[in-house]
Design a protein around this motif. Structure first.
Motif, mmCIF file in Angstrom:
data_model
loop_
_atom_site.group_PDB
_atom_site.id
_atom_site.type_symbol
_atom_site.label_atom_id
_atom_site.label_comp_id
_atom_site.label_asym_id
_atom_site.label_seq_id
_atom_site.Cartn_x
_atom_site.Cartn_y
_atom_site.Cartn_z
ATOM 1 N N LYS A 199 -2.871 -28.266 10.459
ATOM 2 C CA LYS A 199 -4.057 -28.584 9.651
ATOM 3 C C LYS A 199 -4.864 -29.712 10.295
ATOM 4 N N ASN A 200 -6.187 -29.524 10.297
ATOM 5 C CA ASN A 200 -7.076 -30.563 10.832
ATOM 6 C C ASN A 200 -8.500 -30.231 10.410
ATOM 7 N N LYS A 201 -9.405 -31.147 10.700
ATOM 8 C CA LYS A 201 -10.825 -30.853 10.493
ATOM 9 C C LYS A 201 -11.237 -29.750 11.454
ATOM 10 N N ILE A 202 -12.086 -28.844 11.001
ATOM 11 C CA ILE A 202 -12.433 -27.700 11.830
ATOM 12 C C ILE A 202 -13.132 -28.119 13.119
ATOM 13 N N ASN A 203 -13.853 -29.242 13.094
ATOM 14 C CA ASN A 203 -14.572 -29.636 14.310
ATOM 15 C C ASN A 203 -13.633 -30.167 15.395
ATOM 16 N N ALA A 204 -12.362 -30.397 15.052
ATOM 17 C CA ALA A 204 -11.404 -30.857 16.060
ATOM 18 C C ALA A 204 -11.012 -29.738 17.019
ATOM 19 N N ALA A 205 -11.244 -28.470 16.623
ATOM 20 C CA ALA A 205 -10.791 -27.346 17.444
ATOM 21 C C ALA A 205 -11.456 -27.337 18.817
ATOM 22 N N LEU A 206 -12.706 -27.773 18.903
ATOM 23 C CA LEU A 206 -13.405 -27.765 20.190
ATOM 24 C C LEU A 206 -12.720 -28.688 21.184
ATOM 25 N N ALA A 207 -12.277 -29.857 20.709
ATOM 26 C CA ALA A 207 -11.591 -30.804 21.594
ATOM 27 C C ALA A 207 -10.156 -30.364 21.871
ATOM 28 N N LEU A 208 -9.463 -29.859 20.851
ATOM 29 C CA LEU A 208 -8.069 -29.452 21.024
ATOM 30 C C LEU A 208 -7.944 -28.262 21.972
ATOM 31 N N GLY A 209 -8.984 -27.440 22.067
ATOM 32 C CA GLY A 209 -8.952 -26.285 22.956
ATOM 33 C C GLY A 209 -9.017 -26.638 24.421
ATOM 34 N N GLY A 210 -9.364 -27.882 24.739
ATOM 35 C CA GLY A 210 -9.406 -28.324 26.129
ATOM 36 C C GLY A 210 -10.668 -27.905 26.856
ATOM 37 N N LYS A 211 -10.683 -28.202 28.149
ATOM 38 C CA LYS A 211 -11.887 -27.992 28.953
ATOM 39 C C LYS A 211 -12.279 -26.528 29.073
ATOM 40 N N ASN A 212 -11.305 -25.628 29.052
ATOM 41 C CA ASN A 212 -11.615 -24.217 29.274
ATOM 42 C C ASN A 212 -11.586 -23.366 28.011
ATOM 43 N N GLY A 213 -11.026 -23.914 26.934
ATOM 44 C CA GLY A 213 -10.825 -23.058 25.773
ATOM 45 C C GLY A 213 -11.332 -23.578 24.453
ATOM 46 N N GLY A 214 -12.198 -24.599 24.456
ATOM 47 C CA GLY A 214 -12.687 -25.163 23.205
ATOM 48 C C GLY A 214 -13.347 -24.140 22.288
ATOM 49 N N PRO A 215 -14.386 -23.430 22.755
ATOM 50 C CA PRO A 215 -15.022 -22.420 21.903
ATOM 51 C C PRO A 215 -14.069 -21.304 21.477
ATOM 52 N N GLU A 216 -13.135 -20.943 22.358
ATOM 53 C CA GLU A 216 -12.182 -19.880 22.025
ATOM 54 C C GLU A 216 -11.264 -20.306 20.891
ATOM 55 N N LEU A 217 -10.767 -21.546 20.927
ATOM 56 C CA LEU A 217 -9.905 -22.011 19.841
ATOM 57 C C LEU A 217 -10.683 -22.089 18.533
ATOM 58 N N LEU A 218 -11.929 -22.474 18.603
ATOM 59 C CA LEU A 218 -12.758 -22.517 17.400
ATOM 60 C C LEU A 218 -13.000 -21.098 16.873
ATOM 61 N N ARG A 219 -13.191 -20.140 17.787
ATOM 62 C CA ARG A 219 -13.343 -18.733 17.377
ATOM 63 C C ARG A 219 -12.085 -18.259 16.650
ATOM 64 N N GLN A 220 -10.918 -18.571 17.228
ATOM 65 C CA GLN A 220 -9.666 -18.171 16.604
ATOM 66 C C GLN A 220 -9.502 -18.825 15.229
ATOM 67 N N THR A 221 -9.911 -20.086 15.125
ATOM 68 C CA THR A 221 -9.798 -20.815 13.861
ATOM 69 C C THR A 221 -10.637 -20.161 12.772
ATOM 70 N N ILE A 222 -11.869 -19.800 13.113
ATOM 71 C CA ILE A 222 -12.751 -19.148 12.141
ATOM 72 C C ILE A 222 -12.226 -17.768 11.774
ATOM 73 N N LYS A 223 -11.718 -17.048 12.763
ATOM 74 C CA LYS A 223 -11.156 -15.717 12.503
ATOM 75 C C LYS A 223 -9.950 -15.813 11.573
ATOM 76 N N GLU A 224 -9.046 -16.753 11.847
ATOM 77 C CA GLU A 224 -7.813 -16.871 11.060
ATOM 78 C C GLU A 224 -8.105 -17.308 9.628
ATOM 79 N N ASN A 225 -9.045 -18.239 9.471
ATOM 80 C CA ASN A 225 -9.304 -18.789 8.137
ATOM 81 C C ASN A 225 -10.295 -17.967 7.329
ATOM 82 N N PHE A 226 -11.338 -17.444 7.985
ATOM 83 C CA PHE A 226 -12.414 -16.786 7.238
ATOM 84 C C PHE A 226 -12.554 -15.293 7.539
ATOM 85 N N GLU A 227 -11.753 -14.776 8.471
ATOM 86 C CA GLU A 227 -11.737 -13.349 8.799
ATOM 87 C C GLU A 227 -13.106 -12.836 9.251
ATOM 88 N N VAL A 228 -13.790 -13.633 10.049
ATOM 89 C CA VAL A 228 -15.078 -13.250 10.623
ATOM 90 C C VAL A 228 -14.929 -13.149 12.140
#
Length: 315
Positions: A119-148
């Motif tokens: 659990k974390n603030k959703i905007n943390a996903a961009l940083a947690l995803g690292g240099k190559n995967g920030g947007p991808e981790l955020l995409r996964q987060t939105i998919k998992e939580n909101f099914e979009v």
């Protein structure tokens, strides 16, 4: 004799049709060349001052099952190579069947499950995803939580927003500034109806140092995007579209190509499709303010927000 006259008429008709096709071909060719040179002109103008970001992100974009084109729009406070949290998170949805546009803002303090990180603030996903995967981790987060499902991403440098506004609206964008604003935005805005250039309009949509904080900021962002869309159509900006795309391109990191952007942008400029529907996550009555180890968060009713977003995008 009649046969000869008939043949001459047929020949004249062929010549006339050949002339029509030649003229159409030349007109289309001229339009394509004009669009290309306008696009390159815009790119060259911006490239002189844009900090070139050649970072390539891994992004497993998925097509939406209902035929929508969903784009993850990010405004990041990144500087240089450092990882940063997303300053602005939006889902832009385009329906190619109806030519309609919808915009969903996800508040950055929304408390969700981030795949692999808890659990974390959703905007943390961009940083947690690292240099190559920030947007991808955020995409996964939105998919998992909101099914979009999100097919594309676009990370916008705020300077690109400034350049786009100044190029499209040399006299500024008309905005009714509701209060005096200055803290944390680099400019000072006085209340009242006025025309704002790109720098001052950026300050307006980023201001959040008041009682309503991020809620007011999200509302201003959505209102400005809708107003810009309306004013785009009202000033007949279509001939300028190739250059506008060129102006903003050096300031955007995206997996969309210019053809996709032009195709969707063209519809936005038409009178019939310029209205943009908006919503905010979390929706009213579906969250509460909490303080956790990640700081002040918005603890949401996940099912209520998931359903609200599905209904919004499907109608």
């Amino acid at each position: 004799m009649r046969y000869e006259r008939h043949q001459r008429k047929k020949k004249r008709k062929r010549i006339r049709w050949s002339s029509v096709f030649l003229i159409l071909f030349l007109l289309v060719g001229a339009a394509v060349l004009y669009s290309y040179f306008q696009y390159r002109s815009g790119v060259n103008d911006s490239a002189k001052s844009a900090e070139q970001n050649q970072q390539e992100y891994h992004f497993d974009g998925e097509r939406d099952a209902n035929g929508l084109t969903n784009i993850l729009l990010l405004g990041s406070d990144a500087r240089g190579d450092e990882n940063s949290r997303a300053d602005t998170i939006m889902i832009a949805s385009y329906n190619p069947d109806t030519g309609s546009y919808k915009l969903t803002s996800i508040m950055r303090d929304t408390y969700v499950d981030i795949p692999g990180y808890g659990k974390n603030k959703i905007n943390a996903a961009l940083a947690l995803g690292g240099k190559n995967g920030g947007p991808e981790l955020l995409r996964q987060t939105i998919k998992e939580n909101f099914e979009v499902s999100l097919q594309y991403y676009a990370i916008v440098d705020f300077e690109g927003f400034v350049r786009l506004v100044d190029e499209a609206f040399p006299e500024g964008v008309e905005v009714n500034v509701e209060k005096r604003m200055s803290k944390g935005i680099g400019v000072t805005l006085e209340p009242g109806l006025q025309r704002l250039d790109g720098k001052h309009l950026l300050g307006y949509v980023r201001f959040r140092q008041d009682a309503v904080g991020d809620f007011g900021r999200v509302e201003r962002q959505q209102n400005v995007i809708k107003e810009v869309g309306r004013q785009f159509a009202s000033i007949q900006t279509l001939p300028k579209l190739p250059k506008l795309v060129g102006v903003v391109t050096p300031f955007i990191n995206t997996n969309m190509d210019s053809g996709d952007i032009l195709f969707m942008g063209k519809g936005l400029l038409s009178k019939d499709n310029r209205d943009i529907e908006t919503m905010r996550i979390p929706v009213e009555g579906s969250f509460e303010n909490q303080r956790v180890s990640a700081g002040a968060v918005l603890a949401i009713d996940l099912e209520a927000n998931r359903q609200a977003l599905k209904e919004f995008l499907s109608r």
